[in-house]
Scaffold this active site. Structure first.
Site, PDB file in Angstrom:
ATOM      1  N   HIS A  35     100.285 -14.941 105.053  1.00  0.00           N
ATOM      2  CA  HIS A  35     100.577 -14.611 103.659  1.00  0.00           C
ATOM      3  C   HIS A  35     102.038 -14.917 103.298  1.00  0.00           C
ATOM      4  O   HIS A  35     102.319 -15.426 102.226  1.00  0.00           O
ATOM      5  CB  HIS A  35     100.277 -13.125 103.436  1.00  0.00           C
ATOM      6  CG  HIS A  35     100.367 -12.690 102.009  1.00  0.00           C
ATOM      7  ND1 HIS A  35      99.278 -12.624 101.189  1.00  0.00           N
ATOM      8  CD2 HIS A  35     101.428 -12.302 101.269  1.00  0.00           C
ATOM      9  CE1 HIS A  35      99.663 -12.222  99.995  1.00  0.00           C
ATOM     10  NE2 HIS A  35     100.957 -12.010 100.014  1.00  0.00           N
ATOM     11  N   GLU A  81      99.655 -15.551  91.379  1.00  0.00           N
ATOM     12  CA  GLU A  81      99.344 -14.971  92.688  1.00  0.00           C
ATOM     13  C   GLU A  81      97.853 -14.718  92.771  1.00  0.00           C
ATOM     14  O   GLU A  81      97.155 -14.727  91.768  1.00  0.00           O
ATOM     15  CB  GLU A  81     100.052 -13.619  92.829  1.00  0.00           C
ATOM     16  CG  GLU A  81     101.485 -13.708  93.283  1.00  0.00           C
ATOM     17  CD  GLU A  81     101.610 -13.679  94.796  1.00  0.00           C
ATOM     18  OE1 GLU A  81     100.571 -13.810  95.477  1.00  0.00           O
ATOM     19  OE2 GLU A  81     102.731 -13.522  95.278  1.00  0.00           O
ATOM     20  N   HIS A 112      94.971 -11.817  94.467  1.00  0.00           N
ATOM     21  CA  HIS A 112      94.814 -10.508  95.084  1.00  0.00           C
ATOM     22  C   HIS A 112      93.340 -10.337  95.429  1.00  0.00           C
ATOM     23  O   HIS A 112      92.653  -9.475  94.890  1.00  0.00           O
ATOM     24  CB  HIS A 112      95.318  -9.417  94.131  1.00  0.00           C
ATOM     25  CG  HIS A 112      96.131  -8.385  94.830  1.00  0.00           C
ATOM     26  ND1 HIS A 112      96.015  -7.048  94.597  1.00  0.00           N
ATOM     27  CD2 HIS A 112      97.078  -8.500  95.795  1.00  0.00           C
ATOM     28  CE1 HIS A 112      96.856  -6.383  95.369  1.00  0.00           C
ATOM     29  NE2 HIS A 112      97.511  -7.238  96.101  1.00  0.00           N
ATOM     30  N   ARG A 146     106.042  -8.532  88.980  1.00  0.00           N
ATOM     31  CA  ARG A 146     107.339  -8.341  89.630  1.00  0.00           C
ATOM     32  C   ARG A 146     107.906  -9.645  90.186  1.00  0.00           C
ATOM     33  O   ARG A 146     109.078  -9.701  90.532  1.00  0.00           O
ATOM     34  CB  ARG A 146     107.228  -7.304  90.758  1.00  0.00           C
ATOM     35  CG  ARG A 146     107.013  -5.879  90.273  1.00  0.00           C
ATOM     36  CD  ARG A 146     107.242  -4.885  91.402  1.00  0.00           C
ATOM     37  NE  ARG A 146     106.430  -5.185  92.555  1.00  0.00           N
ATOM     38  CZ  ARG A 146     105.191  -4.769  92.743  1.00  0.00           C
ATOM     39  NH1 ARG A 146     104.606  -4.010  91.837  1.00  0.00           N
ATOM     40  NH2 ARG A 146     104.509  -5.101  93.812  1.00  0.00           N
ATOM     41  N   ASP A 161     111.558  -8.443  94.454  1.00  0.00           N
ATOM     42  CA  ASP A 161     110.523  -7.422  94.365  1.00  0.00           C
ATOM     43  C   ASP A 161     110.052  -7.003  95.745  1.00  0.00           C
ATOM     44  O   ASP A 161     110.274  -7.696  96.744  1.00  0.00           O
ATOM     45  CB  ASP A 161     109.345  -7.920  93.532  1.00  0.00           C
ATOM     46  CG  ASP A 161     108.370  -8.733  94.349  1.00  0.00           C
ATOM     47  OD1 ASP A 161     108.794  -9.734  94.931  1.00  0.00           O
ATOM     48  OD2 ASP A 161     107.187  -8.358  94.415  1.00  0.00           O
ATOM     49  N   SER A 177     103.768   0.006  99.009  1.00  0.00           N
ATOM     50  CA  SER A 177     103.695   0.858  97.822  1.00  0.00           C
ATOM     51  C   SER A 177     104.297   0.112  96.644  1.00  0.00           C
ATOM     52  O   SER A 177     105.316  -0.554  96.778  1.00  0.00           O
ATOM     53  CB  SER A 177     104.465   2.161  98.056  1.00  0.00           C
ATOM     54  OG  SER A 177     103.738   2.978  98.927  1.00  0.00           O
ATOM     55  N   GLN A 178     103.663   0.274  95.505  1.00  0.00           N
ATOM     56  CA  GLN A 178     103.958  -0.587  94.358  1.00  0.00           C
ATOM     57  C   GLN A 178     105.195  -0.177  93.579  1.00  0.00           C
ATOM     58  O   GLN A 178     105.838   0.826  93.878  1.00  0.00           O
ATOM     59  CB  GLN A 178     102.741  -0.556  93.429  1.00  0.00           C
ATOM     60  CG  GLN A 178     101.520  -1.201  94.030  1.00  0.00           C
ATOM     61  CD  GLN A 178     101.704  -2.686  94.180  1.00  0.00           C
ATOM     62  OE1 GLN A 178     101.916  -3.389  93.215  1.00  0.00           O
ATOM     63  NE2 GLN A 178     101.663  -3.173  95.402  1.00  0.00           N
ATOM     64  N   SER A 185      96.148 -18.698  99.759  1.00  0.00           N
ATOM     65  CA  SER A 185      95.427 -17.581 100.359  1.00  0.00           C
ATOM     66  C   SER A 185      94.355 -18.245 101.204  1.00  0.00           C
ATOM     67  O   SER A 185      93.461 -18.905 100.685  1.00  0.00           O
ATOM     68  CB  SER A 185      94.831 -16.722  99.242  1.00  0.00           C
ATOM     69  OG  SER A 185      93.828 -15.883  99.752  1.00  0.00           O
TER      70      SER A 185
END
Lengths: 275, 992
Positions: B247, B318, B320, B341, B504, B548-549, B784
């Site tokens: 990643h 991106e 997810h 971010r 970020d 954690s975001q 990915s």
């Protein structure tokens, strides 16, 4: 020399239409337009007392987590201003008391309603009698709607406007009153300012999607008894130029968007009247 | 102790959420229920008085006009079943957090008497269903077992006065720190066991590199000074695994690959990333010379280009995918706020101006048995849609462009692409904003949310296929409001020059954000004990890699730190100094006084061994289809319009705010009824100017079944031509590449890895050829690589997919055009040549075949066409323009007609084409670089003059009468359909 008009646009905690709201105030001729983060009010660095026109823009105050604008209203009611013996609500009350203008759009309207500033019957600005709740469709929607303007309304913001085409962008825009009496009084005293309608701007409608949320009697926006506080779900600041219109590539439209009239009326009024 | 406040609608008030759930129970689960009502529950973990509970319930927590409440008793009265769904311990509870803040505002700080507020929701069901049905409703619709728990109450046993007893999902954690040391002086087998047991996702070569690192004497000596020995600490191992993950390090894209084509010709490729993607951009920039408008490519969190003299644009897309497979809502929400971010943390930080979203799902109508751990595609569809809605709308960023692709193979993993664009002043306080700088001595500051166990192993997890042991901690729920508050604060701090650098916290958490930025100064020293936590019980390694975001990492000069922290406090954002940047060459992490990681920066970032891979290309030959031309072409057109890949996505688009920020020019839905499908978006990010940004995308995984070279070429062409269609120009267009692949590394699990890698090589070759020739440089991108499902005997691999996104500039947004036919009498043109290219087409898919003649892009021809068309649009000669993509010209013509509410007469014989003898081929071939254009008859001469040398044909005219009439090659009418019927067929499939 003409009076200098000062507008404030409050932001922070999830507000997100402050830029275009400020842009609307500038286009409408406001001499000073400040986007002020609510923390600056709470820290006493800025005060509503220094402005004539208060804008409460759309967004998701605190994520609308406890119902739209609920936590935001709670903050205005209870948050203290640093170093002073007053809370934010007191500044709001003083602002209203001086006959200054307030415009709440979408989340800003929800905030005014949940504080009780709208409809503000009998000058009681802290008693909630109406609400804005989940759309009948159960979903957030972005779509353009036609609004009929009540010609008998005392609303300063809609003077000389008969109909207006604007986008709604909300999940909780269904206007509901506490009871029948409140609804009747709103109509009787012409505090209903804008209603969802068809393209002819004639009658209030209940059919979806012309009425996008199932609001009672098609009510999209109301004002207080003096017409100086106005709240509505659709976004006038989203239609300031013809290219904002969804069909601008196929229709002949004036350069200026229909939403600007709302702000121009406010600024013109302030410049002329003693507020 | 804890108390329960239940809030529900008063009698007679419509419960639209309940109605929506009822509809889903009936439609999705086929269980008949009579009614569903919802009740919100706040479990107050603390010690509030009854009076305080009353005030909280009547105050911020409920709406007195429409709601009532009950405290420590049941609000629901009579029902058949009640299902209450709440979060599991540690899962982000945004509503609970807001409720707590509201209560504290009401009574002043209650820290000693209020530990927290936890929310849950009751679904009160009436209907003659059994416990099994209630169980199905709970597990298949209402609750996601990974993050939520539920209780089912039988109405017969309900005691309203007692209600349910409070349950507090508190994380029980002890503040006892444990640092483990792992001995890597072990056999290869043992190393691999460590990698797999700890979910490191490192291969043997990489594990061996770690082992070797610890045999270096000078390193051991240095470590000794820091208090570490010859074993690796857990924090070091985890940190290296994150940093070296597929990643983060893109190991496959950077691998040395031996590629062998079908004729046995061998070629050695040293990094696809360098030799294809970066190389094309470099060559384009060289060609542009002093007119180069790229400012920062491939080095930062997002790419930066110049917008005008005063502003720069930033863009990143991106994916997810893995989290969205496990928890569609949380995964997608985190996806969108996560990609926000990236541009926000690029250069000195950008204000966010648009989002894009592209989803790939299995059909929501899927009706076969579901493999283990796989959620139903409709549930994924609805969850992902809602996650992106909440993430985008609540952040106040318009979602301007996107699409949804359906293919049954996305059952294995859905693809959730989220993109975000931003704008930044080119210069702030005299310094350019597109670069990053950190000085040794600057402080490391973390701002925004707190750290919990959520999102641990996200980077490594997404570097693996979905398997039995996929960690639930990888799932998290984003909090857009905490992030919004943080971005409000940081933009203000940026404009006041209060920080030097921003980045970020995404994959890999602090290990990655601090580790990356520390390269700028040459080292760092941070103390994890200073980092604010959501709850006790995290070990140092967990704090270091937690994802954690809503967190940014900043470099702040010591003389500005007080001002920075004061502003943060004022704006109600948590910001904490956790260490400082150094030039020691070391990544030094402490927990209090104890060193928990001490790694050479060079090794951390450059120590990962290059992978050596083999790729073999063997083209696949499919049977050529043999079906007769349909007798009823009108019906065929309707059937095509109703295909999932073609039909209207309005129900999704409407639920995204696509015009917040006030600069919307070309919306996703346009035309006479505001419901026609736009090709691309145009926005004005600066409201006082008419300079516009054009945003578009291209994606066509089906072509990859035949040849991924053409799949990639077509995706790039599609993204570019979508942008051209609304008025964009090749002079100023940047690209973002997002590769989503199935595992292309040959292994026992992946016996066809060499073929899949060859597919990847070919796609990259196309990317190099096309972006370079078009002059559309990639400025950033992402890959990915492990989009497979592998549980038991079931393996599902996604089709290799490239999403190509473009962001460009239009000098005057008032010159943009839309796809809808404008006036009766306008002339209709097909611009671009049609070939017999139905391989991988939607038309063939409808007949259950693939074929072989895949669409091919002729870049030189396309370039000339795009340049000419851009000129014509800019000259105001074009009334409407629509690109031909899925379903070909037939679909584009129909959409142009019904979006404009007008009919059309079209003659296929006038199509520019060669050697096509079938009407269906002309209608549905997916040849690239084509448009349906309408113009005013008076513009004919000028338009045709401007298009000299371009293959095009005037094929018909726009009719006032609402019928689409198409005459076939022999002049016979083959289609005569009411446009409202065509539109209805197009609107129906996803209208839920």
């Amino acid at each position: 020399m003409p009076k200098e008009v000062k507008s404030i646009v409050i932001t922070g905690n999830g507000t997100n239409c402050e830029m275009e709201m400020a842009h609307a105030c500038r286009l409408a001729g406001s001499d000073v337009v400040d986007i002020v983060h609510i923390s600056m009010l709470l820290y006493g660095e800025k005060s509503l007392d220094d402005y004539h026109f208060l804008n409460l823009p759309g967004g998701f105050l605190d994520g609308d987590d406890l119902g739209s604008a609920k936590a935001g209203a709670n903050r205005i009611l209870h948050a203290k201003i640093k170093g002073k013996k007053e809370n934010l609500f007191d500044q709001f009350a003083r602002f209203i008391g001086r006959g200054k203008l307030i415009l709440g759009v979408c989340n800003g309207f929800q905030l005014l309603v949940k504080l009780g500033m709208l409809p503000g019957f009998d000058g009681d600005y802290r008693n909630q009698t109406t609400t804005l709740t989940f759309n009948d469709s159960g979903r957030f929607e972005d779509r353009w709607v036609n609004l009929r303007v009540n010609p008998d309304s005392r609303c300063i913001f809609t003077r000389k406007v008969t109909g207006i085409y604007l986008p709604v962008r909300h999940g909780e825009g269904k206007f509901v009153t506490k009871d029948k009496d409140v609804l009747e009084r709103l109509h009787r005293d012409h505090q209903v300012v804008v209603e969802y309608s068809h393209e002819d701007f004639r009658d209030a409608v209940m059919d979806y999607p012309a009425n996008p949320n199932g609001a009672i009697d098609g009510i999209a926006g109301i004002c207080n008894e003096t017409g100086r506080i106005f709240g509505l779900m659709p976004h006038p600041e989203a239609y300031l130029h013809r290219t904002n219109h969804p069909r601008w590539t196929r229709e002949q439209l004036p350069e200026e968007g229909m939403g600007l009239a709302i702000f121009k009326n406010a600024i013109d009024f302030i410049r002329k009247e003693d507020v | 102790m804890a108390d329960r406040i239940e809030i529900g609608f008063k009698e007679g008030v419509r419960d639209s959420l309940g109605e929506k759930i009822k509809k889903r129970i009936i439609e999705n689960l086929h269980i008949k229920v009579d009614s569903v009502k919802t009740i919100d529950v706040h479990t107050i973990d603390g010690n509030l008085t009854r009076k305080e509970l009353d005030m909280a319930a009547a105050g911020p927590l409920s709406d007195p006009i429409i709601q009532g409440f009950a405290i420590n008793s049941g609000l629901a009265d009579r029902f058949d079943w009640m299902i209450e769904v709440g979060f599991r311990p540690g899962v982000t509870d945004n509503v609970g957090k807001t409720a707590r803040e509201a209560i504290e505002l009401l009574f002043g700080k209650l820290s000693d008497r209020l530990s927290g507020v936890h929310t849950s929701r009751q679904y009160v069901i009436e209907g003659r269903i059994g416990r099994d049905d209630a169980e199905t409703i709970a597990s298949s619709l209402l609750a996601n077992d990974l993050i939520e728990r539920y209780v089912i109450v039988d109405g017969k046993s309900w005691d309203r006065r007692k209600g349910l007893s409070p349950y507090v999902p508190r994380v029980i954690g002890e503040d006892r720190v444990h640092i483990e040391e792992i001995n890597l002086d072990a056999s290869d087998k043992a190393l691999m066991e460590i990698s797999s047991r700890r979910l490191l996702a490192l291969n043997l070569e990489e594990m061996k590199a770690l082992r070797n690192y610890l045999t270096d004497k000078s390193i051991l000596k240095e470590r000794k000074k820091a208090g570490l020995g010859g074993k690796m600490t857990d924090a070091e191992l985890e940190c290296l695994a994150q940093t070296w993950s597929e990643h983060c390090k893109h190991k496959i894209f950077n691998a040395r690959i031996v590629y062998e084509d079908e004729r046995g010709k061998r070629e050695e490729i040293d990094s696809l990333f360098d030799s294809c993607i970066k190389r094309a951009t470099k060559e384009i920039r060289e060609r542009l010379g002093k007119d180069d408008w790229c400012l920062s490519v491939f080095v930062d969190n997002a790419g930066i280009i110049r917008f005008n003299d005063d502003y720069n644009l930033v863009f990143k897309v991106e994916t997810h995918n893995s989290p969205s497979a496990l928890d569609p809502y949380g995964g997608a929400l985190t996806g969108i706020v996560g990609v926000n971010r990236d541009p926000f943390g690029t250069g000195r930080g950008a204000k966010l101006i648009f989002n894009t979203d592209v989803f790939c799902f299995a059909p929501p109508t899927y009706d076969k048995p579901l493999p283990k751990r796989i959620l139903h595609p409709r549930r994924i569809y609805e969850g992902v849609r809602e996650g992106v809605e909440h993430g985008g709308n609540k952040s106040g960023i318009p979602t301007v462009n996107g699409c949804i692709v359906f293919d049954e193979r996305f059952l294995g993993k859905p693809l959730v692409y989220c993109g975000t664009g931003g704008i930044m002043p080119a210069v702030i306080q005299g310094k350019p904003t597109h670069t990053k700088e950190i000085l040794a001595g600057d402080l490391v500051v973390m701002a925004g949310g707190r750290i919990g166990k959520d999102g641990i192993h996200g980077a490594t997890f997404s570097s693996e296929e979905l398997h039995e042991g996929s960690p639930v901690t990888a799932v998290q729920i984003g909090d857009p409001i905490t992030q919004k508050k943080m971005t409000d604060f940081l933009l203000m701090a940026r404009d006041r020059g209060l920080y030097r650098c921003i980045t970020d916290n995404g994959a890999g958490g602090l290990s990655s954000s601090v580790g990356e930025t520390a390269r700028l100064s040459g080292g760092c020293e941070i103390d994890l004990k200073k980092a604010p936590l959501k709850y006790a019980g995290l070990n140092p390694w967990e704090i270091l890699i937690s994802e954690s975001q809503e967190r940014m990492t900043l470099a702040v000069s010591p003389d500005l730190v007080q001002e920075f922290l004061a502003l943060a406090e004022k704006m109600d954002v948590e910001a904490t100094v956790i260490g400082r940047y150094t030039d020691s060459g070391m990544f030094h992490v402490l927990y209090g006084d104890a060193t928990v990681a001490y790694i050479e920066m060079d090794f951390l970032h450059d120590g990962v061994p290059q992978m050596q891979l083999q790729a073999n290309w063997q083209p696949r030959i499919y049977p050529e289809p043999d079906f007769p031309e349909p007798a009823d072409m009108g019906q065929s057109l309707k059937d095509m319009l109703g295909r999932l890949n073609i039909c209207s996505k309005e129900s999704v688009v409407r639920q995204y705010d696509h015009e917040v920020q006030g600069g919307s020019v070309v919306k996703p839905l346009v035309g006479v009824c505001n419901d026609g499908p736009s090709d691309a978006a145009v926005i004005r990010p600066i409201l006082t100017s008419f300079e516009g940004v054009v945003v578009a995308n291209g994606i066509c995984p089906r072509y990859g079944d035949i040849d991924t070279y053409h799949m990639a070429a077509c995706a790039i062409d599609e993204a570019i031509r979508n942008a051209i269609a609304v008025g964009g120009s090749l002079d100023f267009m940047a690209g973002i590449d997002n590769f989503c692949w199935c595992d292309p590394v040959q292994s026992e699990k992946t016996p066809d890895g060499e073929y899949k890698l060859a597919q990847l090589v070919r796609a990259n070759k196309a990317l190099y050829d096309c972006t370079r020739a078009f002059g559309v440089p990639c400025i950033s991108g992402k890959d990915s690589m492990k989009n497979d499902y592998n549980i038991g005997n079931v393996k599902i691999s996604i089709p290799p997919t490239l999403l190509f996104s473009t962001m460009g500039r239009i000098d005057d947004a008032r010159k943009a055009v839309t796809l809808d036919a404008k006036r009766p009498g306008d002339l209709v043109y097909i611009v671009g040549e049609t070939y017999d290219e139905l391989g991988g087409s939607e038309w063939y898919a409808m007949h259950g075949v693939i074929g072989n003649r895949v669409p091919k892009v002729n870049v030189e021809k396309a370039k000339a066409l795009y340049r000419a068309l851009s000129k014509a649009i800019s000259a105001g000669l074009v009334a409407s323009c629509h690109d031909c993509s899925d379903g070909g010209a037939g679909i584009a013509i129909a959409e142009t007609a019904f979006a404009g509410g007008l009919g059309m007469l079209i003659k296929l014989a006038l199509f520019p084409s060669s050697g096509i003898r079938r009407n269906d081929t002309l209608l549905f071939s997916e040849s690239q670089s084509r448009f349906v254009v309408t113009i005013l008859p008076t513009a004919k001469k000028s338009f045709e003059a401007m298009m000299t040398g371009i293959a095009m044909g005037q094929v018909g005219e726009v009719l006032a009468e609402g019928f689409l009439k198409i005459d076939g090659l022999d002049g016979r009418r083959i289609i005569e359909e009411d446009i409202s019927g065509l539109k209805a067929a197009w609107q129906k499939p996803l209208n839920f």
